[in-house]
Scaffold this motif. Structure first.
Motif, short mmCIF file in Angstrom:
data_model
loop_
_atom_site.label_atom_id
_atom_site.label_comp_id
_atom_site.label_asym_id
_atom_site.label_seq_id
_atom_site.Cartn_x
_atom_site.Cartn_y
_atom_site.Cartn_z
N GLN A 1 -21.39 65.47 30.11
CA GLN A 1 -20.19 64.73 29.72
C GLN A 1 -20.47 63.24 29.64
N GLU B 1 -27.86 77.13 28.65
CA GLU B 1 -27.21 76.15 27.78
C GLU B 1 -27.22 76.61 26.33
N VAL B 2 -28.34 77.18 25.94
CA VAL B 2 -28.41 77.59 24.54
C VAL B 2 -27.40 78.70 24.28
N MET C 1 -10.43 70.19 29.59
CA MET C 1 -11.68 70.74 30.11
C MET C 1 -11.82 70.40 31.58
N ALA D 1 -24.32 67.40 22.27
CA ALA D 1 -24.12 68.85 22.28
C ALA D 1 -22.98 69.26 23.20
N PRO E 1 -18.96 72.75 24.56
CA PRO E 1 -20.08 72.90 23.62
C PRO E 1 -19.82 73.92 22.53
N LEU F 1 -23.45 69.30 26.51
CA LEU F 1 -24.04 69.84 27.73
C LEU F 1 -23.94 68.85 28.87
N ILE G 1 -24.55 79.02 25.79
CA ILE G 1 -23.23 78.38 25.72
C ILE G 1 -23.03 77.78 24.34
N ILE G 2 -24.07 77.13 23.84
CA ILE G 2 -23.94 76.52 22.51
C ILE G 2 -23.81 77.59 21.45
N ARG H 1 -27.97 65.63 24.69
CA ARG H 1 -27.17 66.59 25.44
C ARG H 1 -25.71 66.17 25.45
N PHE I 1 -28.61 73.83 18.71
CA PHE I 1 -29.50 73.06 19.60
C PHE I 1 -30.84 73.78 19.65
#
Ligand SMILES: Nc1ncnc2c1ncn2[C@@H]1O[C@H](COP(=O)(O)OP(=O)(O)OP(=O)(O)O)[C@@H](O)[C@H]1O
Ligand SMILES: Nc1ncnc2c1ncn2[C@@H]1O[C@H](COP(=O)(O)OP(=O)(O)OP(=O)(O)O)[C@@H](O)[C@H]1O
Ligand SMILES: [Mg+2]
Ligand SMILES: [Mg+2]
Lengths: 390, 309, 277, 385, 390
Positions: free
Chosen positions: E54, B202-203, C1, E50, E72, E52, B205-206, E47, E79
């Motif tokens: 929906q 996730e990080v 999306m 961010a 994101p 991450l 992706i961010i 989240r 984050f």
């Protein structure tokens, strides 16, 4: 009788001394807390007591017995691990009963079917069932006896770990940071639980933590360690009020004690930067000789007001009922720990919600009634001959 | 006696001291392996310096290095080494590639994933003898379904008799081998993928990484040790794979699928010359050993580079 | 999306289906071949669907060959290999994981080396040893031989699993009065159960599939395993293709079914650090 | 009370049609005996020698072995089978001609269990006019004409996966064109012009596109009785299988259409393992097999093969299966598929020759050059000259 | 401009509402703390911000942009994870540079050699090197730029994670319990670090924690959540002094606020058991109507002395400069949270080292100047029309 006596216990890990000539005595039914920063050797010491680690040199006695040569299972101590170390594949009941089963263990218990039956028989025996039921009741685990550890919350797991120690009714309980995985709230209640356990079960407790609140609230005696060496050994009150050195002084108490560089000048008193304060009564005996010292003052004994050390507000933190104000002194320097304080900040606790702004000029008034002095090297400077103050 | 046995009882797990536990724990396997692997291996080593007939292995003539000299001086044997290298490298690369692809596909959640994971591993469960049989039939030049499938997908090459052509036999055998072993790779990689931290993913992706970057920055480093060890195992196993190749081609045609083990087998059992067979086996073993040593060296260096103690 | 999501999802499903097709096709083709009548086998275009009217070929295979016995023997060997391998492997795996000793390091290296030895190379000396020990022509002997090849890799897998068992738990057991043997049996073993499943699968497949030893060490007809029985058809004279394929399929399916039952544990078993350096 | 069990290994036991009948034949022996039981062991052709030899080398193995001639010489050389002269002394047997190959340096170690000749088998329905070709050119023409519509004119082996069968087929061509692998004094003659002719002929068939390429023997033999192959040259055992698997198949036989009548021969001796712990029992069985009525039955069940002793076939049978006579007539011209004088080295020479021939077939190498290379390679590598 | 606006944001996980109609607005450059017990939906909300996770329904706006439909990587937020989530195989430098490299990423960076060179070029470019150097300096990481994460201490890793967020200079920083893995001391200093970062870097911060000290000291605004619902949204001071319900009241402040069952009786005042107290000025307006209430009093505003509620000491805990005394009241009952307090205990903070013994009878004196009232159901009872006290 389970007094514990350590005599010059040393442990060397590949050249590094994790415990260095540690000696102290703990009476039966004491609650000894081993306190200190991470890596200071607390766990090592505890593990040597338990027999999980062999001593490099020195002796450990429990009551009349020398134990450091015995295997762990012969020392009759219970150990509560930081990580609980529950058996994940056993129910709570089996986890708690396990030490009892092991006590009666025969080699043929390893056989597939027979062994299972034998274990079950022990588990079902009246004495064991009764003991487990009582223990579970004490720990409020009755409902969960047939659950598996993974279905329990952290606090419940902790209690199971305690239960496993309790059923054995050992002379000595060893606990390695058993609360460090819990959140603040649970921690508070588990703290009370362990204190209660100590009262009810008796036995000598040795409890490792790096949390000073735990140490202060739980211990009847504290051994404060650093780099494998015991810095001070005493009651919580002694350690708080009468620290042996700057390390102990700063380690205990939040916010930590302020250490201000000062100089004793005969006749004049205590010189802090451009301010001169008279030596308080309990330190007066030190006034005869000029020397550089560190003045230790607790944040609670300082106030903002007129006629003190001049400074500027550096930061205000509001903590519920009180506020912590950091003040950057103008003329005096501070000697905080190695971890790099800025060199002239002191912290002051003021009651209520402080409206001070960063940068605002203030004056800091010191109440020296409970102040202590240290040599610049960190050792406590005590007034000779005079009886202990505080 | 009593006292010593007490002292020798296992104490601290990190502190064996005079602890005999590891020895008697490992003893059964050590004895077992010595008897069933070590002793035969020693005997083979000795045999490789002799001229010995399969029919009378207890009568050997010591010939020194003759068997090895023979190997080194034969072009044919160099060809065997080449085939072995090609076979092994392609096997490992394709199996890992396909296994990785399959594992990535099967890692993400979708309906019926459990079933798909199970089905994909069917080839691993299939016995090599049965695999060889069905693939011989599939590759058949006249009636094999392979040619027909290729034609459906636009192949213009006509009806090839895959296993009989010196050019196509090796690709065909490789295809079969990869088909058989890629599921194992995918299971291992799938397992390794469970260790990929979703937070790191996730990080990344961010941080703005695209899919491939996420793979390279997060997924690959996590599974890399597993993949490395997997490659080592697949390499070793490919070096000694026998039944599939032997049943499909016996190393032919014209030596085009003649790997070391096939050569070993032929010399020992067809030519009935155990000495030469043993020599070939020793060469194979040395190659595997060298590869393993390199693997551990590389591994150590990589770990040291990453600052692991 | 949402759209891109479903699009890539669709692609993924398509790829998975393709993968499954590739994985399953040869087995499917065995089925088709076994159920194709003999003249149709030699048709210009292969029949892509099985002809279920031909089911009798399976009965025929049973009655004309010893396939039942072969499968029974293979099953005995496979289960025996799996069981013996695990019994032998768990203790050295524990030792490899928990001890840093020169002897342990040597054991580790030795385990690796055994993976490099081709069966074909060892079969001659092994034959002599088995002759001495009176293990020729017995399924027990075959199990012993196979185990020698599975124990090393299983040990390495289980070692990874034991690495994942926190040492705290062992220390707790130690303080609770457990012996080392007790620790391994009552604490470690249950905790590595998923990896035991993975290990069992590997050993089972090896025993089920093994060919070279089964061929050489067994000469008694009644003890032949399916690999040898089936390989016998790769011969000169003519057993009908569909009978061979029927037997091949009967040989393949039990392993596949066995795998389907345990596959859940296999991935998680390998997860337990199985193949980590 | 249990009988003394002895084992008898042979590939024939695992054959689909003949295996069961052969076992029944062995069972007849068991019934006749109070104290001995022979247990048949089927080992597939492809791994027979390797398996049995590993066992014999390891000091064990079956008591009785039916092995190929090529293995026979190796076994004799390693003294793994027992000399039989004493056993047969005093018996009066009318051995057939190939029995001469059983003697090595004057000592007999086995008797022929099965002798099988090679002739041309054909499906008359698939040939124009139903007539077999008489010369090689005719053969090529006939097979071309027959090919098409899913039918192939000819079938033989040309893959290493069936190396032994390939060798047998090649021997027929080479011998048929007058070639031999070695001369009378045991010198290799792999590049003899006649051998090259045989190889060239092999290639001509290969290039004519009349064979089902890649089909193994099991497949193309099956195709033969499914009427999809017109002609093949094969041994009597195969003809026997055809009659059992496809009793209605109206196939016929004729001498192979090569310049000379010489063809290969399958000669499989029956031997006694030197490791046997049941020598007496094995010998009892041995003698039993040589009794005329048992020989006759064996010959019958083996198909078109012959057995150790000369057994006349019944006229009814010959009338019913006219091809039997073609096989029997071929006996005089049969030559073992071995490199004579270098019997023990045959596997290595075979491997070299076959690879060279494959280069001819697939790589387009000149037959002459290929066989020159073969001669050179075999001399240096096998004979270490 | 990075104000954040949530409008009816809801997240449903398989039937369970992890976030339930959450709406609030945060101005640019605010430091919003999401506070609440475990499982209340803090992480889920973060989240969703961010991208991450929906949103099930509702809208999220950052400045003028609606972002809840963006992936994101298009939201320009950084984050910081609780577990740091550093790339273990990259050096500290590469970890910090990674977001910058990704910003300039082209597809051909994936090519073996060229890509490596291109990345190195970005890393070596003056602008990037400068930015990294400054960031490292701010965070005191300069020495460690070429080390790998596994060689760093927890605090250092934390700073790397912060650094990775900082270099991007995003509008919004999101942090999910970034300090919960640290020990108390490190936590204090990291707290200061993050506050400083907020001051220097600017940007809007959203910070998740379940630690009230962090919330009180760091946030300019706090959203206190429970079961997916925001209980109170306001400044730390508002939340401390003016709690919206008993949950908020007990969640904030250590020891927690005491809730004593009481009854307002017109004319008489506030009746607690057998004691009657006058209503304080700020609550006087409520005195007209009889009703059962809960009286909320902070432990700091209670004293032991003569003429108060009678009780017995149940437990004394010494915490450095003060002692916490639990008193079991004789006639009044307390209504503590669902986690099962005994029903008649109150906690009182007394300064210094208390010498009280368990069981000793005492009297508790209440200072009602800052007291608050709640309905028995938990909702705050406010005096109508009167301006806010405190
Ligand atoms: N098995 C070991 N081998 C080598 N060094 C060790 C070993 N165990 C501990 N040490 C070292 O001994 C010192 C003391 O370790 P110990 O675990 O007792 O610390 P601690 O006080 O319990 O710290 P913490 O609060 O972090 O648990 C540390 O510097 C540690 O690195
Ligand atoms: N992916 C998910 N699927 C199903 N339920 C989930 C998922 N993620 C979170 N939840 C549930 O939503 C609720 C809120 O979870 P969340 O992680 O936001 O809690 P939190 O406030 O961050 O708690 P903590 O302080 O323990 O981290 C919890 O009850 C949790 O079980
Ligand atoms: Mg510790
Ligand atoms: Mg969370």
């Amino acid at each position: 009788m389970a007094s514990i006596s350590l005599q010059g216990v040393t442990k060397i890990f590949g050249g590094k001394k994790a415990a260095n000539e540690i000696s102290f005595d703990v009476a039966d039914r004491e609650f000894l807390v081993l306190l200190g920063p991470s890596g200071c050797g607390k766990s090592t010491l505890l593990r040597m007591l338990a027999g999980l680690e062999q001593v490099t040199s020195g002796e450990i006695h429990v009551g009349p017995r020398r134990v450091d040569t015995l295997p762990p299972s012969d020392r009759d101590m219970a150990f509560v691990f930081q990580s609980y170390a529950l058996y994940p594949h056993m129910t709570v009941r089996r986890n708690i009963t396990f030490p009892l089963i092991m006590r009666e263990h025969r080699w043929w218990f390893h056989l597939p079917l027979v062994g299972g039956l034998a274990k079950r028989r022990i588990e079902r025996s009246a004495a064991v069932q009764d003991l487990v039921a009582r223990t579970a009741k004490t720990l409020a685990l009755t409902e969960m006896l047939d659950q598996y550890p993974r279905t329990l919350s952290g606090g419940q797991r902790q209690r199971v770990a305690l239960g496993r120690a309790m059923v054995r009714q050992p002379d000595v309980f060893l606990m390695d940071e058993p609360l460090s995985n819990l959140d603040a709230k649970l921690r508070t209640s588990m703290r009370a639980e362990i204190i209660k356990l100590h009262r009810e079960v008796g036995g000598t407790f040795v409890y490792v933590t790096h949390d000073q609140i735990e140490a202060m609230t739980m211990g009847t005696r504290i051994a404060l360690m650093r780099d494998g060496v015991v810095q001070q050994f005493g009651t919580p009150r002694e350690i708080y009020a009468d620290p042996a050195n700057t390390f102990v002084a700063r380690f205990i108490g939040t916010p930590p004690m302020n250490l201000i560089e000062a100089r004793i000048e005969p006749q004049r008193g205590l010189v802090l930067g451009n301010t001169v304060l008279p030596l308080p009564a309990h330190l007066a005996a030190l006034g005869g000789q000029a020397r550089d010292v560190l003045l230790g003052v607790r944040p609670h004994t300082m106030q903002l007001g007129a006629g003190g050390l001049a400074g500027k507000v550096a930061l205000v933190e509001h903590v519920g009922a009180e506020s912590i104000v950091s003040v950057q002194l103008e003329h005096a320097r501070t000697a905080h720990n190695e971890d790099g304080g800025s060199g002239s900040d002191v912290m002051i606790v003021v009651p209520g919600y402080s409206d001070l702004r960063t940068g605002q000029p203030v004056q800091v008034v010191l109440d020296l009634a409970e102040a202590v002095l240290f040599e610049r090297g960190g050792q406590r400077l005590r007034a000779p001959a005079l009886p202990l103050a505080a | 006696m009593q006292a010593t046995s007490k002292a020798a009882r296992p104490l601290a797990p990190r502190q064996p001291g005079r602890d005999w536990t590891p020895y008697w724990f490992a003893a059964p396997v050590a004895i077992y392996l010595l008897l069933f692997q070590g002793y035969p291996l020693a005997q083979e080593l000795y045999l490789s310096f002799t001229s010995t007939s399969l029919l009378s292995p207890d009568q050997h003539t010591y010939v020194g290095l003759q068997n090895y000299v023979d190997l080194v001086t034969q072009d044919e044997f160099r060809h065997v080494l080449l085939i072995t290298a090609v076979y092994t490298v392609v096997c490992v690369v394709l199996a890992i590639g396909l296994g990785l692809g399959a594992a990535l596909l099967l890692d993400a959640p979708f309906r019926g994933r459990g079933l798909a994971r199970a089905l994909v591993t069917i080839p691993w469960a299939a016995p090599p003898v049965a695999v060889a049989l069905i693939f011989i039939w599939i590759y058949n030049g006249q009636y094999g379904v392979f040619n027909h499938l290729l034609a459906v997908f636009g192949w213009k090459g006509g009806m090839e008799s895959w296993l009989d052509s010196p050019a196509l036999a090796l690709p065909a055998v490789l295809l079969t081998t990869v088909w058989q072993i890629f599921p194992f790779a995918s299971v291992v990689i799938l397992a390794a993928l469970q260790g990929v931290s979703s937070e790191l993913r996730e990080v990344a992706i961010i941080d703005g990484a695209d899919r491939l970057s996420v793979f390279r920055a997060v997924v690959w480093p996590t599974i890399q040790p597993s993949v490395a060890l997997l490659s080592l195992f697949l390499t070793i196993w490919s070096l000694r794979r026998f039944d599939l190749i032997w049943l499909m081609t016996q190393g032919g045609p014209i030596g085009s699928t003649n790997t070391l083990v096939i050569e070993l087998y032929r010399r020992a059992f067809v030519y009935r010359d155990l000495g030469q067979g043993a020599a070939v086996g020793m060469v194979g073993l040395s190659i595997a050993l060298v590869i393993t040593v390199f693997y551990f060296r590389y591994n150590q260096r990589a770990e040291r580079a990453k600052g692991q103690r | 999306m949402n759209q891109t999501l479903s699009w890539s999802h669709g692609l993924r499903i398509a790829l998975v289906l393709a993968l499954l097709g590739v994985a399953a096709f040869p087995i499917y083709w065995m089925l088709v071949t076994s159920l194709t009548s003999s003249p149709d086998l030699f048709a210009a275009k292969p029949h892509l669907l099985p002809d279920f009217a031909q089911w009798s070929v399976y009965g025929h295979a049973f009655s004309t060959t010893a396939v039942g016995t072969w499968l029974k023997n293979s099953a005995i060997v496979a289960f025996g290999t799996a069981a013996l391998s695990i019994v032998l492997a768990i203790f050295p795996a524990y030792v490899l994981s928990r001890y840093r000793l020169p002897a342990v390091a040597i054991l580790g290296v030795a385990l690796f080396v055994t993976q490099m030895l081709p069966e074909a190379m060892l079969v001659v000396p092994l034959y002599a040893i088995f002759g001495e020990l009176g293990l020729l022509n017995s399924l027990t002997g075959l199990i012993l031989a196979n185990t020698a090849f599975t124990v090393p890799v299983i040990t390495l897998i289980l070692k990874g699993a034991v690495d994942g068992v926190p040492i705290d738990i062992e220390e707790a057991a130690c303080i609770d009065g457990c012996t080392r043997l007790g620790i391994v049996l009552t604490v470690v073993l249950p905790l590595v159960a998923p990896s035991l499943a993975a290990a069992a699968v590997i050993a089972f497949f090896h025993g089920w599939n093994e060919y070279v030893f089964a061929q050489t060490l067994i000469s008694d007809q009644g003890l032949q395993t399916a690999s040898v029985g089936l390989a016998g058809f790769v011969g000169e004279l003519s057993t009908p293709m569909h009978t061979v394929m029927a037997i091949g399929l009967m040989y393949t399916l039990p392993a596949v079914v066995f795998y389907l039952f345990v596959q859940r544990y296999v991935v998680s078993g390998m997860t337990a650090g199985s193949v980590k350096g | 009370q249990s009988k003394e069990v002895i084992t008898f290994a042979g590939v024939t036991f695992s054959e689909a049609g003949r295996g069961d009948r052969l076992k029944a034949w062995v069972e007849k022996f068991n019934k006749s005996q109070a104290a001995i039981e022979v247990q048949p062991i089927a080992i597939p052709f492809a791994s027979f020698a390797k398996t049995v030899f590993t066992q014999m080398g390891g000091g064990a193995g079956p008591d009785l072995v039916r092995m190929d001639l090529i293995d026979y010489y190796a076994a004799v050389q390693s003294k793994r089978i027992l000399p039989l002269d004493d056993l047969l002394k005093g018996g009066t047997y009318r051995f057939s001609a190939p029995d001469k190959y059983m003697h090595v340096e004057g000592v007999r170690y086995g008797v022929p269990f099965e002798i099988s000749n090679y002739v041309m088998l054909y499906n008359p329905a698939l040939l124009k006019g139903g007539k077999p070709p008489a010369t090689f050119d005719e053969l090529v023409e006939a097979t071309k004409a027959a090919t098409g519509n899913g039918v192939f004119g000819y079938a033989y082996r040309a893959t290493m996966a069936e190396g032994n069968g390939f060798w047998q087929d090649l021997c027929n061509f080479v011998y048929g064109f007058g070639g031999r692998w070695s001369d009378a004094s045991g010198n290799l003659t792999l590049n003899d012009p006649k051998v090259v002719d045989g190889v060239t002929a092999y290639k001509r068939i290969y290039d004519a596109g009349v064979t089902p390429k890649g089909a193994d023997a099991a497949t193309y033999r099956r195709m033969f009785w499914e009427r999809k192959v017109a002609i093949e040259v094969d041994n009597g055992g195969v003809a026997g299988i055809f009659t059992q698997q496809a009793p209605d198949l109206p196939f016929a036989a004729a001498p192979s259409p090569f310049p000379t009548r010489a063809q290969g021969m399958v000669l499989a001796p029956l031997t006694i393992n030197a490791n046997t712990k049941h020598k007496a029992a094995a010998e009892t069985f041995f003698k039993w097999t040589l009794q005329p009525e048992n020989q006759a039955e064996l010959q019958e069940l083996l198909g078109a093969s012959n057995v150790a002793t000369v057994i006349e076939r019944s006229p009814e049978l010959v009338a019913k299966r006219p091809w039997l006579k073609v096989y029997d007539d071929q006996a005089a011209n049969s030559v073992p598929q071995l490199v004579q004088g270098l019997e023990v080295k045959t596997p290595e020479i075979q491997q070299i020759v076959l690879e060279q021939v494959l280069k001819v077939l697939q790589g387009g190498m000149e037959p002459k050059k290929a066989m020159d290379d073969a001669q050179r390679l075999a001399s240096s590598r096998v004979l270490r000259k």
